[in-house]
Scaffold this motif. Structure first.
Motif, PDB file in Angstrom:
ATOM      1  N   ARG A  82       0.740  -1.145   0.013  1.00 27.21           N
ATOM      2  CA  ARG A  82      -0.037   0.069  -0.094  1.00 27.21           C
ATOM      3  C   ARG A  82       0.808   1.543   0.016  1.00 27.21           C
ATOM      4  N   ASN A 116      -8.692   6.614   3.443  1.00 25.76           N
ATOM      5  CA  ASN A 116      -9.432   5.705   4.410  1.00 25.76           C
ATOM      6  C   ASN A 116      -8.934   5.514   5.948  1.00 25.76           C
ATOM      7  N   ILE A 117      -9.545   5.013   6.702  1.00 24.44           N
ATOM      8  CA  ILE A 117      -9.390   4.722   8.088  1.00 24.44           C
ATOM      9  C   ILE A 117      -8.103   3.884   8.187  1.00 24.44           C
ATOM     10  N   GLY A 137     -12.283   7.670  11.852  1.00 25.34           N
ATOM     11  CA  GLY A 137     -13.084   6.929  12.585  1.00 25.34           C
ATOM     12  C   GLY A 137     -14.162   5.865  11.822  1.00 25.34           C
ATOM     13  N   MET A 182     -15.179   3.319   9.241  1.00 27.00           N
ATOM     14  CA  MET A 182     -14.679   2.523   8.343  1.00 27.00           C
ATOM     15  C   MET A 182     -15.888   2.559   7.349  1.00 27.00           C
ATOM     16  N   GLY A 212     -10.170   1.235   0.837  1.00 27.99           N
ATOM     17  CA  GLY A 212      -9.667  -0.193   1.017  1.00 27.99           C
ATOM     18  C   GLY A 212     -10.716  -1.187   0.556  1.00 27.99           C
ATOM     19  N   ASP A 213     -10.386  -2.583   0.254  1.00 27.78           N
ATOM     20  CA  ASP A 213     -11.271  -3.367  -0.234  1.00 27.78           C
ATOM     21  C   ASP A 213     -12.382  -3.818   0.824  1.00 27.78           C
ATOM     22  N   GLY A 214     -11.608  -3.820   2.318  1.00 25.73           N
ATOM     23  CA  GLY A 214     -12.566  -4.045   3.427  1.00 25.73           C
ATOM     24  C   GLY A 214     -13.638  -2.917   3.512  1.00 25.73           C
ATOM     25  N   ALA A 215     -13.173  -1.819   3.365  1.00 24.05           N
ATOM     26  CA  ALA A 215     -14.325  -0.609   3.668  1.00 24.05           C
ATOM     27  C   ALA A 215     -15.008  -0.591   2.402  1.00 24.05           C
ATOM     28  N   MET A 245     -17.656  -2.987   3.229  1.00 23.53           N
ATOM     29  CA  MET A 245     -18.501  -2.715   4.338  1.00 23.53           C
ATOM     30  C   MET A 245     -19.283  -1.949   3.808  1.00 23.53           C
ATOM     31  N   ASN A 292      -5.703  -5.124  -1.157  1.00 23.91           N
ATOM     32  CA  ASN A 292      -4.836  -5.840  -0.407  1.00 23.91           C
ATOM     33  C   ASN A 292      -5.470  -7.208   0.043  1.00 23.91           C
ATOM     34  N   SER A 342      -7.383  -7.731   2.379  1.00 28.58           N
ATOM     35  CA  SER A 342      -7.420  -8.053   3.651  1.00 28.58           C
ATOM     36  C   SER A 342      -7.569  -6.734   4.254  1.00 28.58           C
ATOM     37  N   TYR A 343      -8.026  -6.977   5.568  1.00 32.19           N
ATOM     38  CA  TYR A 343      -8.205  -5.671   6.477  1.00 32.19           C
ATOM     39  C   TYR A 343      -6.969  -5.467   7.197  1.00 32.19           C
ATOM     40  N   GLY A 344      -6.101  -4.698   6.299  1.00 31.06           N
ATOM     41  CA  GLY A 344      -4.410  -4.686   6.748  1.00 31.06           C
ATOM     42  C   GLY A 344      -4.501  -3.893   7.969  1.00 31.06           C
ATOM     43  N   SER A 345      -5.332  -2.904   8.249  1.00 30.14           N
ATOM     44  CA  SER A 345      -4.868  -2.011   9.458  1.00 30.14           C
ATOM     45  C   SER A 345      -5.192  -2.731  10.777  1.00 30.14           C
ATOM     46  N   THR A 346      -6.027  -3.840  10.684  1.00 33.31           N
ATOM     47  CA  THR A 346      -6.396  -4.645  11.752  1.00 33.31           C
ATOM     48  C   THR A 346      -5.617  -6.090  12.072  1.00 33.31           C
TER      49      THR A 346
HETATM   50  C1  LIG Z   1     -17.405  -0.050  11.513  1.00 32.25           C
HETATM   51  C2  LIG Z   1     -15.853  -0.439  11.856  1.00 32.25           C
HETATM   52  N1  LIG Z   1     -15.845  -1.793  11.821  1.00 32.25           N
HETATM   53  C3  LIG Z   1     -14.388  -2.099  12.120  1.00 32.25           C
HETATM   54  C4  LIG Z   1     -13.385  -1.002  12.263  1.00 32.25           C
HETATM   55  C5  LIG Z   1     -11.937  -1.561  12.774  1.00 32.25           C
HETATM   56  N2  LIG Z   1     -11.164  -1.273  11.381  1.00 32.25           N
HETATM   57  C6  LIG Z   1     -10.467  -0.261  11.218  1.00 32.25           C
HETATM   58  S1  LIG Z   1      -9.364  -0.257   9.917  1.00 32.25           S
HETATM   59  C7  LIG Z   1     -10.297  -1.646   9.563  1.00 32.25           C
HETATM   60  C8  LIG Z   1      -9.501  -2.705   8.379  1.00 32.25           C
HETATM   61  C9  LIG Z   1      -9.713  -1.697   6.949  1.00 32.25           C
HETATM   62  O1  LIG Z   1      -9.381  -2.608   5.883  1.00 32.25           O
HETATM   63  P1  LIG Z   1      -9.433  -1.980   4.551  1.00 32.25           P
HETATM   64  O2  LIG Z   1     -10.551  -1.179   4.378  1.00 32.25           O
HETATM   65  O3  LIG Z   1      -9.220  -2.911   3.596  1.00 32.25           O
HETATM   66  O4  LIG Z   1      -8.064  -1.180   4.329  1.00 32.25           O
HETATM   67  P2  LIG Z   1      -6.477  -1.596   4.668  1.00 32.25           P
HETATM   68  O5  LIG Z   1      -6.207  -1.111   6.161  1.00 32.25           O
HETATM   69  O6  LIG Z   1      -6.411  -3.068   4.280  1.00 32.25           O
HETATM   70  O7  LIG Z   1      -5.720  -0.888   3.786  1.00 32.25           O
HETATM   71  C10 LIG Z   1     -11.118  -2.460  10.469  1.00 32.25           C
HETATM   72  C11 LIG Z   1     -11.625  -3.621  10.490  1.00 32.25           C
HETATM   73  C12 LIG Z   1     -13.595   0.098  12.344  1.00 32.25           C
HETATM   74  N3  LIG Z   1     -12.940   1.382  12.476  1.00 32.25           N
HETATM   75  N4  LIG Z   1     -15.043   0.672  11.946  1.00 32.25           N
END
Ligand SMILES: Cc1ncc(C[n+]2csc(CCOP(=O)(O)OP(=O)(O)O)c2C)c(N)n1
Length: 195
Positions: free
Chosen positions: A3, A22-23, A44, A46, A85-88, A91, A114, A116-120
């Motif tokens: 990233r 992104n967060i 804050g 996601m 992010g893909d996770g965001a 969501m 990526n 994955s939920y990289g940040s966590t």
């Molecule tokens: C509603 C909510 N659920 C979970 C979280 C915890 N959280 C923060 S960042 C993150 C992972 C984000 O993944 P992605 O969007 O794919 O970005 P990456 O970090 O992989 O670049 C999670 C699960 C949060 N902040 N808000």
């Protein structure tokens, strides 16, 4: 490419555009790579970077149209880039449909995918099997590309009639960067002033 390098690659072409991060690590890496008033680090919520970006894009579009003959209209002639992010995106999948249908021409949504939920802690997301580029296309994006197949600088600097979705496939991994040393109020105020 991870990233951090992907954001470096994108940011080298950014001049006056507004960038929403992104967060988590995406925003922290952006802060490390190139901190600027025109960056909004979303701390804050996601999933909401794309919605925040859409709101700004629609608002600037409207202001620009209202001031068509006015010198001020130039000031609103800025593109909005979301580094998501893909996770965001997974969501808040509904956001893709809303963006595609609102279709502001000043909006570019980049999915740093990526898988994955990289940040966590790099837990797997579903983007390996659920292809976000195809989902964006079938949501109605008229322009949706893989980063590898485009010349980003050209795309950024050309006029588009439509919102653009870019999927940037990257490897998992976070850079060892510090935290963002700004309060949410500071981030918001300097960003608003930069518009
Ligand atoms: C509603 C909510 N659920 C979970 C979280 C915890 N959280 C923060 S960042 C993150 C992972 C984000 O993944 P992605 O969007 O794919 O970005 P990456 O970090 O992989 O670049 C999670 C699960 C949060 N902040 N808000």
């Amino acid at each position: 490419m991870k990233r951090f390098e992907a954001i470096e690659e994108i940011m080298k072409d950014i001049t006056r555009e507004l960038v929403i991060g992104n967060i988590g690590f995406p925003s922290r890496e952006l802060y490390e790579i190139r901190n600027r008033n025109e960056n909004f680090y979303m701390l804050g919520s996601m999933g909401l970077a794309s919605s925040i970006g859409l709101g700004i894009a629609l608002s600037l579009d409207e202001k620009r149209n209202n001031k068509k003959d006015d010198l001020d209209s130039k000031q609103y002639n800025k593109k909005i880039i979301v580094l998501d992010g893909d996770g965001a995106i997974l969501m808040n999948l509904g956001s893709l449909v809303t963006i595609a249908n609102q279709n502001p021409s000043n909006f570019i949504l980049i999915c740093l995918d990526n898988e994955s939920y990289g940040s966590t802690g790099n837990q797997s997301t579903y983007s390996k099997n659920s292809d976000l580029l195809e989902i964006a296309k079938s949501s109605g994006f008229k322009k949706a590309y893989d980063f590898d197949e485009i010349n980003f600088k050209e795309l950024l600097n050309s006029n588009s009639n439509d919102s653009i979705f870019i999927r940037f496939k990257i490897a998992p991994g976070n850079e060892n960067v510090g935290i963002i040393d700004l309060t949410p109020e500071e981030i918001k105020t300097r960003f608003m002033n930069s518009i």
